[in-house]
Design a protein around this motif. Structure first.
Motif, PDB file in Angstrom:
ATOM      1  N   SER A   1       0.836  -1.198   0.000  1.00  0.00           N
ATOM      2  CA  SER A   1       0.000   0.000   0.000  1.00  0.00           C
ATOM      3  C   SER A   1       0.870   1.247   0.000  1.00  0.00           C
ATOM      4  O   SER A   1       1.877   1.317   0.689  1.00  0.00           O
ATOM      5  CB  SER A   1      -0.905  -0.003   1.227  1.00  0.00           C
TER       6      SER A   1
ATOM      7  N   LYS B   1      -2.915   2.226   6.078  1.00  0.00           N
ATOM      8  CA  LYS B   1      -4.274   2.475   5.602  1.00  0.00           C
ATOM      9  C   LYS B   1      -4.964   1.132   5.361  1.00  0.00           C
ATOM     10  O   LYS B   1      -4.473   0.319   4.589  1.00  0.00           O
ATOM     11  CB  LYS B   1      -4.205   3.279   4.304  1.00  0.00           C
ATOM     12  N   THR B   2      -6.071   0.922   6.052  1.00  0.00           N
ATOM     13  CA  THR B   2      -6.810  -0.320   5.869  1.00  0.00           C
ATOM     14  C   THR B   2      -7.297  -0.384   4.433  1.00  0.00           C
ATOM     15  O   THR B   2      -8.043   0.479   3.996  1.00  0.00           O
ATOM     16  CB  THR B   2      -8.046  -0.366   6.801  1.00  0.00           C
ATOM     17  N   SER B   3      -6.859  -1.376   3.737  1.00  0.00           N
ATOM     18  CA  SER B   3      -7.375  -1.472   2.378  1.00  0.00           C
ATOM     19  C   SER B   3      -8.420  -2.578   2.347  1.00  0.00           C
ATOM     20  O   SER B   3      -9.253  -2.671   3.224  1.00  0.00           O
ATOM     21  CB  SER B   3      -6.246  -1.710   1.384  1.00  0.00           C
ATOM     22  N   THR B   4      -8.368  -3.429   1.407  1.00  0.00           N
ATOM     23  CA  THR B   4      -9.370  -4.477   1.321  1.00  0.00           C
ATOM     24  C   THR B   4      -8.710  -5.815   1.619  1.00  0.00           C
ATOM     25  O   THR B   4      -7.499  -5.904   1.751  1.00  0.00           O
ATOM     26  CB  THR B   4      -9.968  -4.531  -0.088  1.00  0.00           C
TER      27      THR B   4
ATOM     28  N   ASN C   1      -7.503  -9.097   0.220  1.00  0.00           N
ATOM     29  CA  ASN C   1      -7.138  -9.578  -1.120  1.00  0.00           C
ATOM     30  C   ASN C   1      -7.157 -11.091  -1.183  1.00  0.00           C
ATOM     31  O   ASN C   1      -6.558 -11.755  -0.356  1.00  0.00           O
ATOM     32  CB  ASN C   1      -5.743  -9.060  -1.502  1.00  0.00           C
TER      33      ASN C   1
ATOM     34  N   PRO D   1      -5.746  -7.388   5.619  1.00  0.00           N
ATOM     35  CA  PRO D   1      -5.049  -6.116   5.796  1.00  0.00           C
ATOM     36  C   PRO D   1      -4.312  -6.052   7.137  1.00  0.00           C
ATOM     37  O   PRO D   1      -4.796  -6.575   8.139  1.00  0.00           O
ATOM     38  CB  PRO D   1      -6.162  -5.073   5.722  1.00  0.00           C
TER      39      PRO D   1
END
Ligand code: GDP
Length: 171
Positions: free
Chosen positions: A31, A36-39, A41, A54
């Motif tokens: 990232s 930053k909390t993403s999704t 995967n 994440p």
């Protein structure tokens, strides 16, 4: 499909380990925004679904972001899934963080099959490594026979064993 999930705090070395494990460069994207909390995967290899959760616990992250992480993770674990294995990643150099401990407690309590991969093992000498493995086992209150694998994405340490454990779990 059986599922194998990878969890750990931000910066623990999860992307590096996944890339090493699957012999791919930049398979797990790093990232651009740290913490930053993403999704979540997902990627499939030979009929096994691998799940890159994440990273948690980045110090400078806002409360709302932490809440979003919790929701995402709880949502994930609360669904009915075919968990073959959860690989919980913890940095070998330091005591486990509260969130690491929380994750391991959660996995123990729910009875999910899990193993611990201790990352960045190349940063310690053999002697320090042995000491840290023992200290972390004690801190995390793991039974003597619980699988703990010191790993290094940089040097390739522990990768074969990790691969073997995953294969056993999905077969
Ligand atoms: P993630 O946030 O958990 O996906 O962590 P990354 O894979 O992006 O790694 C975070 C940092 O740790 C980067 O600077 C990596 O180069 C470093 N790192 C990851 N794995 C290792 C390892 O096995 N050995 C060493 N020495 N550094 C590592």
């Amino acid at each position: 499909h059986p599922e194998v999930a990878f969890a750990g705090r931000s910066n623990v070395g999860k992307s590096s380990l996944l890339n090493k494990l699957f012999n791919r460069k930049a398979l797990a994207k790093v990232s651009s925004v740290p913490g930053k909390t993403s999704t979540i995967n997902f990627f499939s290899v030979d009929d096994v679904d691998f799940v890159d959760l994440p990273g948690y616990g980045f110090a400078k992250v806002a409360k709302s972001e932490k809440a979003r992480w919790s929701e995402l993770i709880e949502g994930y674990f609360n669904q009915e899934r075919r968990f073959a294995l959860v690989v919980s990643l913890i940095d070998i150099r330091h005591p486990a963080t509260d969130l690491d401990v929380g994750m391991v407690e959660f996995l123990s309590e729910t009875g999910l099959p899990f193993i611990i991969a201790l990352t960045k093992a190349d940063k310690l000498s053999n002697m320090q490594r042995g000491k840290q493995v023992a200290a972390l086992r004690k801190q995390l209150r793991l039974p003597k026979d619980h699988v703990v694998i010191p790993c290094s994405a940089e040097k390739g340490t522990g990768i074969d064993e990790l691969r073997k454990r995953i294969e056993e779990a999905v077969s």
